[in-house]
Design a protein around this motif. Structure first.
Motif, short mmCIF file in Angstrom:
data_model
loop_
_atom_site.label_atom_id
_atom_site.label_comp_id
_atom_site.label_asym_id
_atom_site.label_seq_id
_atom_site.Cartn_x
_atom_site.Cartn_y
_atom_site.Cartn_z
N THR A 80 0.84 -1.20 0.00
CA THR A 80 0.00 0.00 0.00
C THR A 80 0.88 1.24 0.00
N LYS A 81 1.10 1.81 -1.19
CA LYS A 81 1.95 3.00 -1.31
C LYS A 81 1.21 4.23 -0.80
N VAL A 82 1.97 5.12 -0.19
CA VAL A 82 1.39 6.39 0.26
C VAL A 82 1.05 7.22 -0.96
N THR A 83 -0.21 7.66 -1.03
CA THR A 83 -0.68 8.46 -2.17
C THR A 83 -1.00 9.89 -1.78
N GLN A 229 -7.51 4.69 0.39
CA GLN A 229 -6.31 3.87 0.53
C GLN A 229 -5.06 4.67 0.15
N GLY A 230 -4.05 4.58 1.02
CA GLY A 230 -2.79 5.28 0.78
C GLY A 230 -2.69 6.64 1.41
N THR A 231 -3.78 7.13 2.03
CA THR A 231 -3.75 8.44 2.67
C THR A 231 -3.10 8.35 4.05
N VAL A 232 -2.19 9.30 4.31
CA VAL A 232 -1.47 9.38 5.58
C VAL A 232 -1.79 10.73 6.22
N VAL A 233 -2.21 10.71 7.47
CA VAL A 233 -2.52 11.93 8.21
C VAL A 233 -1.63 11.98 9.46
N HIS A 234 -0.95 13.10 9.63
CA HIS A 234 -0.21 13.36 10.87
C HIS A 234 -0.65 14.70 11.43
N GLY A 235 -0.57 14.85 12.74
CA GLY A 235 -0.93 16.13 13.33
C GLY A 235 -0.46 16.24 14.76
N THR A 236 -0.44 17.48 15.23
CA THR A 236 -0.08 17.73 16.62
C THR A 236 -0.93 18.87 17.16
N GLY A 237 -0.82 19.12 18.44
CA GLY A 237 -1.69 20.11 19.08
C GLY A 237 -2.69 19.42 19.97
N TRP A 238 -3.95 19.91 19.95
CA TRP A 238 -5.01 19.32 20.76
C TRP A 238 -5.07 17.82 20.52
N PRO A 239 -5.33 16.98 21.54
CA PRO A 239 -5.75 17.33 22.91
C PRO A 239 -4.58 17.58 23.87
N LEU A 240 -3.34 17.47 23.38
CA LEU A 240 -2.18 17.64 24.25
C LEU A 240 -1.91 19.12 24.43
N THR A 244 2.82 19.18 27.47
CA THR A 244 2.64 17.81 26.99
C THR A 244 2.67 17.82 25.47
N SER A 245 3.63 17.11 24.92
CA SER A 245 3.79 17.09 23.47
C SER A 245 3.59 15.68 22.93
N GLY A 246 3.48 15.61 21.63
CA GLY A 246 3.26 14.34 20.96
C GLY A 246 2.59 14.57 19.63
N GLY A 247 2.04 13.53 19.06
CA GLY A 247 1.41 13.68 17.76
C GLY A 247 0.44 12.55 17.45
N ALA A 248 -0.52 12.87 16.58
CA ALA A 248 -1.55 11.92 16.18
C ALA A 248 -1.28 11.42 14.77
N PHE A 249 -1.85 10.25 14.46
CA PHE A 249 -1.71 9.75 13.09
C PHE A 249 -2.93 8.94 12.71
N MET A 250 -3.16 8.88 11.40
CA MET A 250 -4.22 8.04 10.84
C MET A 250 -3.76 7.61 9.45
N TYR A 251 -3.71 6.30 9.23
CA TYR A 251 -3.25 5.75 7.96
C TYR A 251 -4.35 4.89 7.36
N HIS A 252 -4.66 5.14 6.08
CA HIS A 252 -5.65 4.34 5.37
C HIS A 252 -4.94 3.19 4.68
N SER A 253 -5.04 2.00 5.25
CA SER A 253 -4.39 0.83 4.68
C SER A 253 -5.35 0.14 3.70
N GLU A 254 -5.13 -1.14 3.44
CA GLU A 254 -5.98 -1.83 2.46
C GLU A 254 -7.24 -2.38 3.13
N ASN A 255 -8.15 -2.92 2.32
CA ASN A 255 -9.35 -3.62 2.79
C ASN A 255 -10.24 -2.77 3.69
N ASN A 256 -10.36 -1.48 3.36
CA ASN A 256 -11.20 -0.56 4.12
C ASN A 256 -10.81 -0.47 5.59
N GLN A 257 -9.55 -0.69 5.86
CA GLN A 257 -9.05 -0.56 7.23
C GLN A 257 -8.26 0.73 7.39
#
Length: 548
Positions: A80-83, A229-240, A244-257
């Motif tokens: 699953t290539k990042v698109t 599929q292939g969408t990558v989301v990164h972010g920071t800020g709220w709720p931290l 308090t630092s850190g970051g969020a992520f969401m990756y669209h893999s295959e098979n609607n997951q």
């Protein structure tokens, strides 16, 4: 004195993760090329290879390209290539600002990378290793070191069949001695033998303290219309908020997951903070909610990550062995990636070991590893991002982020400054009386959930009647020190509900539900009194992640 069976190998590797399996494959490849006969053994505490692997993961294939150039034809689960690459600043619980690529460090950009399950990648690597003659023993924990004449001679696997008091039950089996000419430790972040080695040989005397984050991950099956599929989301800020630092992520893999997660840096100061609950409320932000709503959560897990970078790397060699991958801390936090650098560190280890054995050197201190690693692209990558984490700790999210964007995008990591954070993560908590209490919303059972239902999804299991693997150096400290001063933060920083303070017969008691432990190692890292020591339970215990 327990009588133990002994097995002898040329190389024993502790941990069947990316670093350990890459070490094994490269050793076997090099032995074939040089017509050497090597006996190579990998021990893995999980019930199977991949059972304890948890990673985002957006995967950079550079090390895999070198290790197995024909990985595609071999059927590697890397497809699953990042698109699309989206980066956000989360202003609050409702709003997010999209950050253009030119305004973010280029290390965050994922052109040419893949969304993968590293558990499945490790299963693939294990097959390749076994095809080359490597012996892999899943379900065997590396419990203790064999050190003779101040030299590591191998490891002892954990005893099986002890009750909670350490007495032998029916079917008791003592652990085996696995002796080797060289032992490679690739246990992953905060490996308990790696920690012991670092202390015993003072490997970190010239390094900054290692720093850590706690990473959460869930896998969701979402509506087809919301899946990209292939969408990558990164972010920071709220709720931290605050420090308090850190970051969020969401990756669209295959098979609607979709995989969704949050990394919370463990240098936070508020003892009332619950990283698990921060993750649960994060999913209510529209960026995540709009994708997850109506979907089904099918997996949950958590794992600490080592994020100190180059300044926190210990010496990685000692008499009789090497420490590689996240056990040492080779993750590149500027990329939020560590699999490729872990693999490369293991491949370099294999090259050095094969050469040493060819010269007849056994149980030596392979100081040449330091030179070989420093000449690798993995070291150069870590050097380029050496200030990334410390700058964020020193200057904060905004100024630190601006510095890193300038340093990475314009100067390619060559700005002539050295930032270090010499305060260990466990020493950052302030007194509970001085910290703002945090009221977390109750989980709604649709987007947010409680700890116990989450642990259920991790398929975590331990043999119930066995010695507790979460050792307290002093049983009085949780109540007499940590509760008084910090409102016992173990109740909150543990992502699996292992630790509780209960009132029993009018007395407050510290309760350890070790059955719930997902082996994240956060307690070993964040306990402000450094009173909790994580050691391996019986082999095959812990989570059983299917495809994390």
């Amino acid at each position: 004195m327990v009588e133990r069976e002994t097995m002898e190998f040329d190389v024993v590797i502790v941990g069947a993760g990316p670093a350990g399996l890459s070490t094994a494959i490269r050793l076997a490849q090099q032995a074939q090329e040089k017509q050497q006969e090597l006996m190579i053994c990998v021990v893995e505490k999980g019930s199977e290879v991949g059972a304890h692997i948890l990673s985002g993961a957006v995967f950079e294939t550079r090390a895999l390209d070198e290790l197995l150039p024909d990985w595609q034809s071999l059927g590697a689960p890397v497809s699953t290539k990042v698109t699309q690459d989206d980066i956000y600043w989360f202003n609050n619980s409702e709003k997010a600002t999209s950050i253009p690529h030119f305004a973010s460090p280029k290390t965050f950009h994922n052109d040419g990378n893949y969304i993968v399950s590293m558990g499945n990648v490790c299963r693939f690597l294990a097959e390749q290793a076994e095809n080359l003659g490597v012996e892999i023993f899943p379900g065997f924990s590396a419990h203790s070191l064999i050190i003779e004449d101040d030299t590591v001679k191998g490891i002892i696997t954990g005893d099986m069949g002890l009750d909670k008091d350490g007495n032998e039950k029916d079917g008791y089996m003592p652990g085996m001695e696995l002796r080797a000419k060289y032992t490679v430790f690739a246990e992953g972040c905060r490996g308990h033998l790696g920690k012991e080695l670092i202390n015993h040989f003072a490997l970190d005397k010239d390094a900054s303290p290692q720093h850590y984050g706690l990473g959460f991950k869930e896998i969701w099956h979402v509506d087809e219309s919301k899946h990209k599929q292939g969408t990558v989301v990164h972010g920071t800020g709220w709720p931290l908020t605050g420090d308090t630092s850190g970051g969020a992520f969401m990756y669209h893999s295959e098979n609607n997951q979709v995989v969704v997660g949050l990394i919370v840096d463990l240098n936070y100061s508020n003892p009332h903070l619950s990283p698990f609950d921060e993750f649960q409320r994060m999913k209510h932000h529209p960026i995540f909610k709009d994708v997850l709503e109506g979907g089904e959560r099918i997996a949950y897990g958590a794992r600490a990550i080592a994020k100190g970078g180059l300044h926190s790397l210990p010496k990685m060699h000692f008499p009789g062995g090497l420490i590689v991958g996240c056990d040492a801390g080779t993750l590149n936090f500027a990329k939020i990636k560590g699999n490729h650098t872990a693999m490369k560190s293991g491949m370099v280890a294999a090259d050095v070991i094969v050469e040493a054995l060819a010269q007849g050197k056994e149980n030596s201190d392979l100081a040449e590893y330091a030179t070989a690693f420093e000449q690798s692209w993995a070291y150069k990558e870590l050097y380029q991002s050496r200030n990334f984490g410390p700058v964020m700790h020193k200057l904060g999210k905004f100024l630190g982020g601006a510095y890193n964007t300038l340093d990475q995008n314009i100067f390619a990591g060559k700005l002539p400054f050295k930032f270090e954070d010499n305060t260990p993560d466990y020493a950052t908590l302030v007194d509970a009386s001085r910290a703002e209490k945090i009221s977390y919303p109750k989980p709604d059972g649709k987007l947010s959930f409680d700890k116990l239902s989450s642990v259920f999804l991790s398929n975590t299991n331990h043999e119930e009647s066995q010695p507790c693997h979460l050792k307290l150096k002093d049983n009085s400290i949780p109540i007499n020190v940590n509760l008084v001063k910090f409102d016992e933060p173990a109740q909150r920083y543990c992502p699996a509900g292992v630790y509780e303070v209960q009132e029993i017969e009018g007395q407050k008691e510290f309760v350890i539900n070790s059955q719930n432990c997902v082996h994240c190692k956060t307690c070993d890292i964040k306990d402000p009194s450094q009173n909790i020591c994580w050691v391996t339970p019986e082999g095959a215990g812990g989570p059983n992640y299917p495809n994390m």
